[in-house]
Design an enzyme around this catalytic site. Structure first.
Site, PDB file in Angstrom:
ATOM      1  N   GLU A 169       0.799  -1.226   0.000  1.00 25.47           N
ATOM      2  CA  GLU A 169       0.000   0.000   0.000  1.00 25.47           C
ATOM      3  C   GLU A 169       0.832   1.277   0.000  1.00 25.47           C
ATOM      4  O   GLU A 169       0.759   2.090   0.935  1.00 25.47           O
ATOM      5  CB  GLU A 169      -0.954   0.008   1.204  1.00 25.47           C
ATOM      6  CG  GLU A 169      -1.938  -1.134   1.186  1.00 25.47           C
ATOM      7  CD  GLU A 169      -3.049  -1.001   2.230  1.00 25.47           C
ATOM      8  OE1 GLU A 169      -2.955  -0.110   3.088  1.00 25.47           O
ATOM      9  OE2 GLU A 169      -4.008  -1.777   2.159  1.00 25.47           O
TER      10      GLU A 169
ATOM     11  N   GLU B  21      -4.962  -8.776   0.600  1.00 24.51           N
ATOM     12  CA  GLU B  21      -5.686  -8.522   1.851  1.00 24.51           C
ATOM     13  C   GLU B  21      -7.158  -8.330   1.550  1.00 24.51           C
ATOM     14  O   GLU B  21      -7.523  -7.665   0.576  1.00 24.51           O
ATOM     15  CB  GLU B  21      -5.204  -7.232   2.547  1.00 24.51           C
ATOM     16  CG  GLU B  21      -3.883  -7.339   3.231  1.00 24.51           C
ATOM     17  CD  GLU B  21      -3.454  -6.034   3.902  1.00 24.51           C
ATOM     18  OE1 GLU B  21      -4.314  -5.255   4.370  1.00 24.51           O
ATOM     19  OE2 GLU B  21      -2.231  -5.813   3.945  1.00 24.51           O
TER      20      GLU B  21
HETATM   21  C1  BG6 Z   1      -4.167  -2.260   5.247  1.00 23.04           C
HETATM   22  C2  BG6 Z   1      -2.809  -2.587   5.792  1.00 23.04           C
HETATM   23  O1  BG6 Z   1      -4.230  -0.873   5.159  1.00 23.04           O
HETATM   24  O2  BG6 Z   1      -5.303  -2.582   5.945  1.00 23.04           O
HETATM   25  C3  BG6 Z   1      -2.849  -3.378   7.085  1.00 23.04           C
HETATM   26  O3  BG6 Z   1      -1.982  -3.185   4.856  1.00 23.04           O
HETATM   27  C4  BG6 Z   1      -4.008  -2.883   7.936  1.00 23.04           C
HETATM   28  O4  BG6 Z   1      -1.600  -3.293   7.694  1.00 23.04           O
HETATM   29  C5  BG6 Z   1      -5.282  -3.212   7.200  1.00 23.04           C
HETATM   30  O5  BG6 Z   1      -4.017  -3.364   9.237  1.00 23.04           O
HETATM   31  C6  BG6 Z   1      -6.548  -2.823   7.935  1.00 23.04           C
HETATM   32  O6  BG6 Z   1      -6.532  -1.480   8.235  1.00 23.04           O
HETATM   33  P1  BG6 Z   1      -6.832  -0.968   9.688  1.00 23.04           P
HETATM   34  O7  BG6 Z   1      -6.581   0.485   9.634  1.00 23.04           O
HETATM   35  O8  BG6 Z   1      -8.235  -1.306   9.975  1.00 23.04           O
HETATM   36  O9  BG6 Z   1      -5.880  -1.717  10.567  1.00 23.04           O
END
Ligand code: BG6
Length: 469
Positions: free
Chosen positions: A164, A374
């Site tokens: 990201e 993800e």
């Molecule tokens: C992504 C990242 O932005 O989303 C992760 O790669 C992150 O590291 C995940 O934890 C979820 O986002 P958040 O802000 O809810 O933890």
């Protein structure tokens, strides 16, 4: 080891969010180690000093992955474990830790998927030359990447260079809520450019070393719809896509910046200097990149925003539904709520169909294989008195998205894998430990950090068994 024409079903994590042991075995200090210790920067002062204790307990975690039947596990390498000062002498203890983790995964029949940069820049490089703001970081990153390829390249089939880049640059240099806490669009664009060049250089090093695995980078992808059919909303959408999405995707996967965004930044007088040598590097890197990685959580709805319209808003980091304020870029676009969708407690939209829409957009624009690195649901989970976590809402979320992946793959989109976020509960950078994503529940108040599989853990076990090829 690489499986073709089938989706690898996996799960993911990142070093700072799980490892803990932040000062163990000569690990250097990262910008997150420093930032999270500054009062007021993270939710209730939470930090990754200990996190899940994964550094000491990785064998137990891998055993849980194996029992679930995971086909791949995505994790990141902490740069500060390999080069405590960012460059200079390699720390053998760091090399060995990931060596042991990779070997344990392979022994368990799980394909390791490695992220090189998941936001934990060595503080030493921030102090030395301003981190990502200096072109010097590109050479140091290239060295770090080469060291990792040399150490693990014979056993790792999938590499994600950057995680990201759109998020760490925007939050670190526009919103000022990630380190180094800067709010300056011109500096942001410069940092974006250096990160893009670092991606390209790492890919080129990997290619030069003749490994047989696949390499790419993962962009946070938020496909978007116009708020109405009005011309002004459609124009706003075009501006959003050019500056927030294609600015990154085009530079990583085509090797140049999108014209609409370039014009916009030129008009504002903040377009960074991009030499012909840089462009050649971006292009060569893009040509050698094997796949597009995306982290998909939600879609956006975009509307016209007048020049005196709404600017940067307040993010919901507490889980109080509705506390996210409206935000946008005056004169360009703003985010509005989508009346068709439901939202999580952190005000993220839930939209499995948006994943399909986004995959089609990427397929049409780039024609490269796609890896979903993800996807997940951040929620408050309850541990019942009988010691269970009935996270049916997470099962519903993941099932809907996994089904979209299946359908997309059947329709001819080349999907390399699908990784849920996350395997265990972990630290959410700005939202603390209360925003949970994992298949494995961890009580962070409890010294023992006991691992408790949730209902979703067993659901995914069955899903993988039924869908693996
Ligand atoms: C992504 C990242 O932005 O989303 C992760 O790669 C992150 O590291 C995940 O934890 C979820 O986002 P958040 O802000 O809810 O933890």
């Amino acid at each position: 080891m690489i499986k073709n024409k089938a989706i690898l079903w996996g799960s993911a994590s990142a070093a700072y969010q799980i490892e803990g042991a932040y000062q163990s075995e000569d690990k250097g200090v990262s910008i997150w180690d420093v930032w999270s210790h500054i009062p007021g920067k993270t939710f209730e002062g939470t930090n990754g000093d200990r996190a899940t204790d994964h550094y000491e307990r990785f064998e137990e975690d891998v055993a849980l992955m194996q029992a679930q039947g995971l086909e791949t596990y995505r994790f990141s390498i902490a740069w500060t474990r390999i080069y405590p000062e960012g460059s200079g002498t390699v720390n053998q203890a760091g090399i060995e830790f990931y060596q042991k983790l990779i070997n344990a995964l392979l022994k368990a029949g799980i394909e390791p998927m490695v992220t090189l940069y998941h936001w934990d820049l060595p503080q030493a490089l921030q102090d030395k030359y301003g981190g990502w703001e200096s072109p010097n970081v590109i050479e140091d990153f290239e060295r770090f990447a080469r060291t990792c390829f040399e150490a693990y390249g014979d056993r790792v089939g999938y590499w994600i260079v950057m995680n990201e880049p759109n998020v760490f640059t925007h939050q670190g240099y526009v919103l000022g809520i990630h380190p180094p806490g800067v709010k300056d669009e011109a500096r942001y664009l410069k940092v974006c450019h250096h990160a893009g060049l670092a991606h390209a250089k790492a890919v080129l090093v990997y290619q030069e070393m003749n490994f047989t695995g696949k390499i790419g980078s993962s962009i946070a992808f938020m496909p978007a719809y116009p708020a109405s059919e009005k011309q002004e909303d459609k124009k706003a959408l075009e501006a959003y896509e050019a500056t927030a999405n294609w600015w990154f995707f085009d530079s990583y996967f085509k090797g140049h910046y999108p014209e609409i965004a370039v014009q916009h930044y030129r008009m504002k007088g903040i377009m960074p200097e991009v030499s012909s040598e840089d462009l050649a590097c971006l292009k060569a890197g893009a040509d050698a990149t094997d796949f597009i990685g995306i982290n998909y959580y939600q879609t956006a709805m975009i509307a016209h925003n007048p020049a005196d319209g709404v600017g940067l808003g307040k993010m919901n980091t507490t889980g109080k539904k509705g506390s996210q304020s409206e935000s946008g870029i005056p004169g360009l676009y703003k985010y509005v709520k989508n009346p068709e969708l439901t939202y999580t407690d952190w005000d993220w939209s839930i939209d499995p169909n948006g994943l399909k829409y986004g995959l089609n957009q990427l397929q049409n624009r780039y024609g490269l294989p796609i890896l979903i690195s993800e996807n997940g649901l951040g929620a408050f989970d309850q541990l019942t008195a009988s010691g269970e976590i009935a996270d049916d809402y997470r099962i519903e979320f993941l099932k809907a998205h996994a089904e979209v992946c299946e359908a997309a793959s059947n329709e001819g989109i080349e999907l390399l894998g699908y990784c849920t976020w996350s395997f265990t509960d972990l630290l959410s950078w700005l939202n603390g430990y209360q925003k949970r994503y994992g298949f494995i529940y961890i009580d962070f108040e409890d010294e023992a950090r006991k691992r408790i599989p949730k209902k979703s853990y067993f659901w995914y076990k069955d899903w993988i068994a039924a869908h693996k090829v």
